[in-house]
Structure formats: C-alpha cells, structure tokens
Design a protein around this motif. Structure first.
Motif, PDB file in Angstrom:
ATOM      1  N   ALA A 112     -57.445 -46.324-106.792  1.00 62.49           N
ATOM      2  CA  ALA A 112     -56.099 -46.556-107.331  1.00 62.49           C
ATOM      3  C   ALA A 112     -55.045 -45.929-106.431  1.00 62.49           C
ATOM      4  N   THR A 113     -55.330 -44.723-105.934  1.00 60.43           N
ATOM      5  CA  THR A 113     -54.394 -44.061-105.021  1.00 60.43           C
ATOM      6  C   THR A 113     -54.228 -44.859-103.736  1.00 60.43           C
ATOM      7  N   LEU A 114     -55.339 -45.297-103.190  1.00 59.07           N
ATOM      8  CA  LEU A 114     -55.314 -46.072-101.946  1.00 59.07           C
ATOM      9  C   LEU A 114     -54.592 -47.396-102.146  1.00 59.07           C
ATOM     10  N   LEU A 115     -54.798 -48.015-103.295  1.00 64.33           N
ATOM     11  CA  LEU A 115     -54.153 -49.291-103.600  1.00 64.33           C
ATOM     12  C   LEU A 115     -52.640 -49.141-103.663  1.00 64.33           C
ATOM     13  N   SER A 116     -52.166 -48.052-104.243  1.00 68.25           N
ATOM     14  CA  SER A 116     -50.717 -47.834-104.318  1.00 68.25           C
ATOM     15  C   SER A 116     -50.128 -47.595-102.931  1.00 68.25           C
ATOM     16  N   GLU A 117     -50.901 -46.923-102.069  1.00 68.38           N
ATOM     17  CA  GLU A 117     -50.416 -46.656-100.709  1.00 68.38           C
ATOM     18  C   GLU A 117     -50.322 -47.944 -99.896  1.00 68.38           C
ATOM     19  N   ILE A 118     -51.282 -48.839-100.074  1.00 74.71           N
ATOM     20  CA  ILE A 118     -51.306 -50.077 -99.306  1.00 74.71           C
ATOM     21  C   ILE A 118     -50.255 -51.065 -99.787  1.00 74.71           C
ATOM     22  N   THR A 119     -50.101 -51.182-101.111  1.00 73.60           N
ATOM     23  CA  THR A 119     -49.207 -52.201-101.684  1.00 73.60           C
ATOM     24  C   THR A 119     -47.782 -51.696-101.923  1.00 73.60           C
ATOM     25  N   LEU A 233     -57.655 -44.029-118.102  1.00 77.78           N
ATOM     26  CA  LEU A 233     -56.667 -44.761-117.318  1.00 77.78           C
ATOM     27  C   LEU A 233     -56.075 -43.839-116.270  1.00 77.78           C
ATOM     28  N   TYR A 234     -56.159 -44.253-115.023  1.00 79.94           N
ATOM     29  CA  TYR A 234     -55.521 -43.528-113.924  1.00 79.94           C
ATOM     30  C   TYR A 234     -54.321 -44.333-113.445  1.00 79.94           C
ATOM     31  N   MET A 235     -53.171 -43.690-113.333  1.00 79.89           N
ATOM     32  CA  MET A 235     -51.970 -44.338-112.802  1.00 79.89           C
ATOM     33  C   MET A 235     -51.565 -43.629-111.521  1.00 79.89           C
ATOM     34  N   GLU A 236     -51.216 -44.411-110.520  1.00 84.90           N
ATOM     35  CA  GLU A 236     -50.795 -43.844-109.232  1.00 84.90           C
ATOM     36  C   GLU A 236     -49.571 -44.597-108.706  1.00 84.90           C
ATOM     37  N   GLY A 237     -48.806 -43.920-107.860  1.00 85.39           N
ATOM     38  CA  GLY A 237     -47.709 -44.567-107.145  1.00 85.39           C
ATOM     39  C   GLY A 237     -46.504 -44.930-107.977  1.00 85.39           C
ATOM     40  N   LEU A 238     -46.271 -44.240-109.091  1.00 87.83           N
ATOM     41  CA  LEU A 238     -45.107 -44.583-109.911  1.00 87.83           C
ATOM     42  C   LEU A 238     -43.802 -44.381-109.153  1.00 87.83           C
ATOM     43  N   THR A 239     -43.769 -43.411-108.250  1.00 82.49           N
ATOM     44  CA  THR A 239     -42.539 -43.165-107.492  1.00 82.49           C
ATOM     45  C   THR A 239     -42.247 -44.280-106.489  1.00 82.49           C
ATOM     46  N   ASN A 240     -43.229 -45.154-106.242  1.00 81.66           N
ATOM     47  CA  ASN A 240     -42.992 -46.277-105.328  1.00 81.66           C
ATOM     48  C   ASN A 240     -41.885 -47.195-105.832  1.00 81.66           C
ATOM     49  N   ILE A 241     -41.687 -47.234-107.143  1.00 82.56           N
ATOM     50  CA  ILE A 241     -40.705 -48.175-107.689  1.00 82.56           C
ATOM     51  C   ILE A 241     -39.289 -47.856-107.222  1.00 82.56           C
ATOM     52  N   PHE A 242     -39.045 -46.594-106.833  1.00 83.46           N
ATOM     53  CA  PHE A 242     -37.685 -46.227-106.429  1.00 83.46           C
ATOM     54  C   PHE A 242     -37.292 -46.822-105.076  1.00 83.46           C
ATOM     55  N   SER A 243     -38.289 -47.368-104.358  1.00 88.74           N
ATOM     56  CA  SER A 243     -37.990 -48.047-103.090  1.00 88.74           C
ATOM     57  C   SER A 243     -37.943 -49.563-103.269  1.00 88.74           C
ATOM     58  N   ILE A 244     -38.090 -50.028-104.510  1.00 90.85           N
ATOM     59  CA  ILE A 244     -38.070 -51.461-104.805  1.00 90.85           C
ATOM     60  C   ILE A 244     -36.680 -51.842-105.304  1.00 90.85           C
ATOM     61  N   PRO A 245     -36.018 -52.818-104.672  1.00 88.78           N
ATOM     62  CA  PRO A 245     -34.644 -53.178-105.050  1.00 88.78           C
ATOM     63  C   PRO A 245     -34.461 -53.481-106.531  1.00 88.78           C
ATOM     64  N   GLU A 246     -35.466 -54.092-107.160  1.00 82.81           N
ATOM     65  CA  GLU A 246     -35.343 -54.427-108.579  1.00 82.81           C
ATOM     66  C   GLU A 246     -35.120 -53.195-109.448  1.00 82.81           C
ATOM     67  N   GLU A 322     -51.128 -60.955-100.189  1.00 85.32           N
ATOM     68  CA  GLU A 322     -51.667 -59.709 -99.652  1.00 85.32           C
ATOM     69  C   GLU A 322     -52.318 -58.878-100.752  1.00 85.32           C
ATOM     70  N   ILE A 323     -51.640 -58.793-101.891  1.00 85.29           N
ATOM     71  CA  ILE A 323     -52.136 -57.953-102.987  1.00 85.29           C
ATOM     72  C   ILE A 323     -53.471 -58.450-103.504  1.00 85.29           C
ATOM     73  N   THR A 324     -53.599 -59.752-103.732  1.00 84.27           N
ATOM     74  CA  THR A 324     -54.855 -60.272-104.264  1.00 84.27           C
ATOM     75  C   THR A 324     -56.004 -60.105-103.272  1.00 84.27           C
ATOM     76  N   SER A 325     -55.720 -60.264-101.992  1.00 80.53           N
ATOM     77  CA  SER A 325     -56.776 -60.090-100.987  1.00 80.53           C
ATOM     78  C   SER A 325     -57.255 -58.644-100.930  1.00 80.53           C
ATOM     79  N   VAL A 326     -56.310 -57.701-100.923  1.00 81.11           N
ATOM     80  CA  VAL A 326     -56.668 -56.282-100.875  1.00 81.11           C
ATOM     81  C   VAL A 326     -57.401 -55.875-102.148  1.00 81.11           C
TER      82      VAL A 326
END
Length: 347
Positions: A112-119, A233-246, A322-326
């Motif tokens: 999950a951590t790796l997935l958040s870093e890649i996507t 349930l493990y959640m990772e990368g929540l802070t990534n949303i702050f770099s998303i324009p939406e 990209e997301i579905t392939s990874v």
C-alpha cells in the motif's frame, strides 16, 4: 445522435489531455496539439454535440470542456491503452515486496505504501485480522415457505446473516435441527478452519432430509461465513491529495480525508466489492460520499484463495491505464510470492 469516429477521436483527446493537465480543454488546444485535420470551428461543434450527449461538461469559468463520469467510463472500457511498466520499475516493486516475505501483513502494508508512492494517490490494503474469530452459534429462521434467514454469530460478537431461497419447502423442525447440528459441529472452530472443511461431509451420517438440506445451503453458509472474517485496513499517502488540483480547496481536501478515515464504513465498501480488477467512477459508486471519487481495486490470493484487496482512491481524473497496470502487477506479485512460499513448504 451516434458517436462517430471523429467524435470518439475528439473525446479521447479531451480525456487524455485533461487527465494530465487538469485544465478544461478547448477547441484551439485540440487543434494545436492534435493533428485532426479539421478546423477549430468543427471541433467546437463536435464538442457541443458531445456535451449534449452527456460526455462533457462546461465549467462556468472556462471556455473549455471537461470529461464527465460517462466519458471516463467509455475511456476505460474502449479507449484506454495498456501501460507497459518499465522493467526497472518492475524490479524495484518485486524486490521491495519480497523484503518481508515471511509475513503477509507486513508485505501487504508495504504494498500500500509503495502503491501510494508510485501513483501519488491515497492507497489502501485490507488483510485478514490476526485475531482468529471462532464460531459461537448458527440459526435458521423461516421467512416464508421457501425463504429462510441464516444467521451466524462469532465469539467476538460479530454477526453475519443472509436470506436463502430454497427450492423445496422445509419444516420448522428441520430448520431447528440443522441449526443445532451446525452449532454442535462447528462451535469453537475458527472461521478460517471451517472454510477449509467439507460442510456437506459433516452431515453424511445424519438423516437424509438434513443431509440433503445441508447440501443445498452449503454455498450460502460458506459465503455468509466468509463475510465474518475480520479485516485490517491500511491507508497510505493521504497527504498526496494536497498536490492534486481537485483538492486545492481546503474544504474539499478535508472532506476527502474525513471520508477515508471512516474506516469501518470504508472497509465495508471494500469488502463488499466484486473480486478482480474493479474500477468505479464517480456516480457509479453507491455511497453518496464517494460520488466525486474513483475507486480502483484488485484482489490478491494465497494458494488460490481470496485473501484481501489493494487499491487507490482519488478524483475521477486519474491515470487509469498506469494505475490499473501497476495495481495488477503488484497484486499478482503478492499472490505469486506467497504461492511460492507455500509450495516450498509442501516439498
């Protein structure tokens, strides 16, 4: 109005451009960036038709258009190209996932951590809880002549139930007897253990009517039992949303974080999703609080048995290819890694 080849070409270009730019797409942009062999005026007319057909929307502050959920669905189903993961990236994923191969939970958490870093999205994973729940009680309650409610209660108090439609009438006495026999046979056994047993064989020495009944309800019994398995349930990368324009709007960002932090609700959504690689886009999500999001999940298996899911959640504007392939590569990698482990143990 039909989707002509030209309309499909224009729609594909708009979706692809918007996914990467996050900016509404205008006719001049399309004319400049894509060699379509038609004028901006013609493109504008086609875009107007696509808007009328529900594939595009028109933000008030811009002359450009943005894709609708309907457009993303068409893109995912018909236009999206397979993304070829670079071999170097595959090697990195495989190496990192096998660092903790002795422990499934750590591996999946790290995935999950790796997935958040890649996507660069919020990612998650669900795994079986280490606490082994045991069965306490089974009951069948009649609803009508052909329908009964199966209820299974665990020692931890967790309850799972299901309506079962029967092909033949059964008496209350048969229901009560089956409840007692199932409770007697499986009380104190772990849910995981019961799922590996031959449910029907456990009744082979009982009277024919009960054996026949057990044979008919066995699939529903196992499905209901599987839903009792507790998950983490493990959640990772929540802070990534702050770099998303939406989510530049702090209120939208806060609402998103509050949504995924409702762990019990979110876990139920994930557990109840279909198996396989599943994409739900915006309004396709049944939950009202997820209507502005896309959810992409894949399951992973150990020795062929479904164990958990990993995935990402974010705005409807995401790099689906990209997301579905990874995601598929990572889920397959987890499954294969622990399959190999099992085979080695059996040797």
């Amino acid at each position: 109005m039909e989707l002509s080849e030209r309309k499909l070409q224009i729609l594909h270009a708009i979706v692809a451009d918007f996914i990467y730019s996050a900016e509404p797409v205008g006719s001049r942009t399309l004319s400049r960036k894509y060699d379509m062999g038609i004028s901006p005026a013609t493109i504008r007319n086609e875009m107007s038709d696509l808007e009328d057909m529900g594939f595009l929307s028109h933000p008030h502050t811009s002359a450009g258009r943005i894709p609708s959920d309907k457009a993303y669905r068409l893109y995912v189903n018909q236009m999206m190209k397979d993304y070829q993961i670079p071999e170097a990236e595959k090697t990195i994923i495989a190496e990192k996932l096998t660092q903790n191969v002795r422990e499934l939970e750590r591996t999946v958490h790290y995935a999950a951590t790796l997935l958040s870093e890649i996507t660069n999205l919020a990612s998650f994973a669900i795994t079986p809880n280490r606490t082994e729940n045991t069965l306490k009680y089974v009951s069948f309650l009649p609803v009508d002549e052909r329908t009964v409610v199966l209820t299974i209660i665990g020692e931890d108090g967790k309850v799972s139930s299901a309506n079962i439609r029967l092909e033949h009438d059964y008496t209350n006495e048969n229901l009560e007897l089956l409840s007692r026999v199932l409770t007697h046979n499986f009380k104190g056994k772990t849910i995981n253990n019961i799922l590996t047993l031959d449910i029907v064989k456990a009744f082979e020495n009982d009277m024919f009517a009960i054996h026949d009944f057990a044979q008919r309800i066995a699939p529903d019994f196992l499905d209901t039992l599987e839903r009792m398995l507790s998950v983490d349930l493990y959640m990772e990368g929540l802070t990534n949303i702050f770099s998303i324009p939406e989510y530049n709007d702090i209120d939208k960002a806060r609402c998103f974080i509050e949504m995924v932090q409702k762990k019990q609700q979110f876990t139920e959504v994930l557990v109840n999703r279909e198996n396989g690689l599943i994409i739900t886009i915006g309004s396709e999500n049944a939950e009202a609080y997820m209507k502005d999001c896309s959810l992409v999940t894949a399951d992973y298996r150990i020795d062929g048995r479904l164990v958990g899911k990993i995935g990402v959640i974010g705005p409807t504007r995401m790099k689906y290819g990209e997301i579905t392939s990874v995601l598929k590569y990572m889920s397959d990698n987890i499954s294969e890694t622990f399959q190999v482990k099992g085979e080695k143990k059996d040797e």
